[in-house]
Design an enzyme around this catalytic site. Structure first.
Site, PDB file in Angstrom:
ATOM      1  N   LYS A  53       0.843  -1.204   0.000  1.00  0.00           N
ATOM      2  CA  LYS A  53       0.000   0.000   0.000  1.00  0.00           C
ATOM      3  C   LYS A  53       0.883   1.260   0.000  1.00  0.00           C
ATOM      4  O   LYS A  53       0.568   2.247  -0.652  1.00  0.00           O
ATOM      5  CB  LYS A  53      -0.954  -0.031   1.209  1.00  0.00           C
ATOM      6  CG  LYS A  53      -2.029  -1.100   1.030  1.00  0.00           C
ATOM      7  CD  LYS A  53      -2.800  -1.449   2.285  1.00  0.00           C
ATOM      8  CE  LYS A  53      -3.696  -2.670   1.985  1.00  0.00           C
ATOM      9  NZ  LYS A  53      -4.463  -3.158   3.111  1.00  0.00           N
ATOM     10  N   GLN A  97      -5.290  -2.206   9.146  1.00  0.00           N
ATOM     11  CA  GLN A  97      -5.056  -3.515   8.531  1.00  0.00           C
ATOM     12  C   GLN A  97      -5.659  -4.618   9.407  1.00  0.00           C
ATOM     13  O   GLN A  97      -5.442  -4.655  10.619  1.00  0.00           O
ATOM     14  CB  GLN A  97      -3.533  -3.719   8.356  1.00  0.00           C
ATOM     15  CG  GLN A  97      -3.148  -4.956   7.577  1.00  0.00           C
ATOM     16  CD  GLN A  97      -3.607  -4.936   6.124  1.00  0.00           C
ATOM     17  OE1 GLN A  97      -3.706  -3.891   5.489  1.00  0.00           O
ATOM     18  NE2 GLN A  97      -3.907  -6.107   5.590  1.00  0.00           N
ATOM     19  N   ASP A 120     -11.599   1.616   2.935  1.00  0.00           N
ATOM     20  CA  ASP A 120     -11.816   0.177   2.781  1.00  0.00           C
ATOM     21  C   ASP A 120     -13.269  -0.136   2.388  1.00  0.00           C
ATOM     22  O   ASP A 120     -13.558  -1.215   1.878  1.00  0.00           O
ATOM     23  CB  ASP A 120     -11.552  -0.530   4.128  1.00  0.00           C
ATOM     24  CG  ASP A 120     -10.190  -1.193   4.191  1.00  0.00           C
ATOM     25  OD1 ASP A 120      -9.691  -1.628   3.152  1.00  0.00           O
ATOM     26  OD2 ASP A 120      -9.646  -1.271   5.314  1.00  0.00           O
TER      27      ASP A 120
HETATM   28  N1  GUN Z   1      -6.820  -7.646   5.447  1.00  0.00           N
HETATM   29  C1  GUN Z   1      -6.957  -8.386   4.316  1.00  0.00           C
HETATM   30  N2  GUN Z   1      -7.511  -7.661   3.332  1.00  0.00           N
HETATM   31  C2  GUN Z   1      -7.733  -6.430   3.838  1.00  0.00           C
HETATM   32  C3  GUN Z   1      -8.286  -5.230   3.292  1.00  0.00           C
HETATM   33  O1  GUN Z   1      -8.713  -5.154   2.136  1.00  0.00           O
HETATM   34  N3  GUN Z   1      -8.344  -4.162   4.154  1.00  0.00           N
HETATM   35  C4  GUN Z   1      -7.907  -4.237   5.440  1.00  0.00           C
HETATM   36  N4  GUN Z   1      -8.030  -3.145   6.191  1.00  0.00           N
HETATM   37  N5  GUN Z   1      -7.397  -5.334   5.966  1.00  0.00           N
HETATM   38  C5  GUN Z   1      -7.299  -6.417   5.167  1.00  0.00           C
END
Ligand code: GUN
Length: 285
Positions: A53, A97, A120
């Site tokens: 990211k 996350q 998200d």
């Molecule tokens: N963990 C696995 N995929 C994701 C996601 O798309 N967003 C977040 N915040 N955590 C994750």
């Protein structure tokens, strides 16, 4: 003939187009969009996602702040950090996350993020908006999946789609997005009775359960569009692998995504787009 779709290449194109838009808007508003990512603990998979990211943010011209916290952080401390970010005018997107350590209530954390900054698309108000066909931030992985299907000029309308997996992150929202595109969709899980009977009729098969090589050739219809969202370690060699046994299934499909290099990069490019969208919405308020 099977088309192996490179999500990596598609995501690269999307990021290049986004970068140009961000250059213009950064000039216009005097600052770049700003994404804050919070990582709790030291899970290697989460660390690698967060790095991805950060790298993508730099590529497209988004300011990225990654906050690293030990797994011992309390729920209150995490809520305080989010509260500060919610009130910081310089922050456009907040992402925590997942998964979080067991002592932290994930639902409570997700709900504490201001919906305008929920890049998200996990906030209950965003989810409700999606399920009631109102304006919302689309969750990143489902958005990326639809873009992968559209990239092949494949008509979703009228097709029979099957989604294995019912998580809030992928399974449920992709079910809804496919339904909105006028597919007939069935939602299954790894313990669905006679699963192979259902999946082997699906024109579109989306698999998101986190079980290495779960989908085998007998579960796939000839000429199907197979989307593999799994990210697992192959127990035999420790390498990354999907929920679909790629080598076993590939020949039977018309289109298939691979792990790695399939849906993963699309999730990240969608996140970049969502951050830009949240930035624009806040700037235009
Ligand atoms: N963990 C696995 N995929 C994701 C996601 O798309 N967003 C977040 N915040 N955590 C994750």
């Amino acid at each position: 003939m099977t088309v192996i779709i490179s999500g990596k290449d598609l995501a690269k194109e999307k990021k290049e187009a986004l970068k140009l838009k961000i250059i213009d808007e950064t000039k216009k508003y005097g600052r770049a969009p700003h994404l804050v990512v919070i990582l709790v603990g030291d899970d290697p998979a989460s660390q690698s996602y967060v790095k991805g990211k950060e790298k993508a943010s730099i590529e497209v011209g988004i300011k990225n702040t990654t906050i690293l916290k030990p797994s011992t952080i309390s729920e209150e401390e995490l809520l305080t950090i989010i509260d500060e970010l919610n009130n910081d005018d310089d922050v456009d997107g907040i992402l925590v996350q997942l998964p979080l350590p067991k002592h932290i209530n994930e639902a409570k954390i997700i709900k504490s993020i201001r919906v305008e900054k929920d890049v998200d698309g996990f906030h209950p108000l965003n989810v409700a908006a999606l399920f009631s066909k109102q304006d919302c931030i689309l969750p990143c992985t489902p958005k990326g999946i639809i873009e992968v299907i559209d990239s092949q000029k494949y008509q979703i309308e009228g097709k029979f789609a099957c989604v294995i997996g019912r998580s809030n992150i992928v399974g449920l929202p992709i079910y809804k997005l496919l339904l909105d595109r006028n597919a007939t969709v069935v939602s299954c899980h790894s313990r669905t009775k006679n699963l192979a009977e259902i999946t082997s009729q699906a024109d579109i098969l989306v698999v998101a359960i986190g079980k290495p090589k779960f989908v085998t050739e007998n579960m796939v219809k000839d000429g199907a569009f197979v989307i593999d969202v799994g990210v697992n370690r192959n127990p035999e060699n420790g390498k990354l692998c999907g929920d679909v046994d790629f080598d076993n299934v590939k020949e039977k499909t018309a289109y298939i995504t691979k792990v790695p290099g399939g849906i993963g990069p699309m999730t990240i490019s969608s996140l970049m787009e969502n951050t830009f969208e949240c930035f624009l919405r806040r700037m235009n308020k």
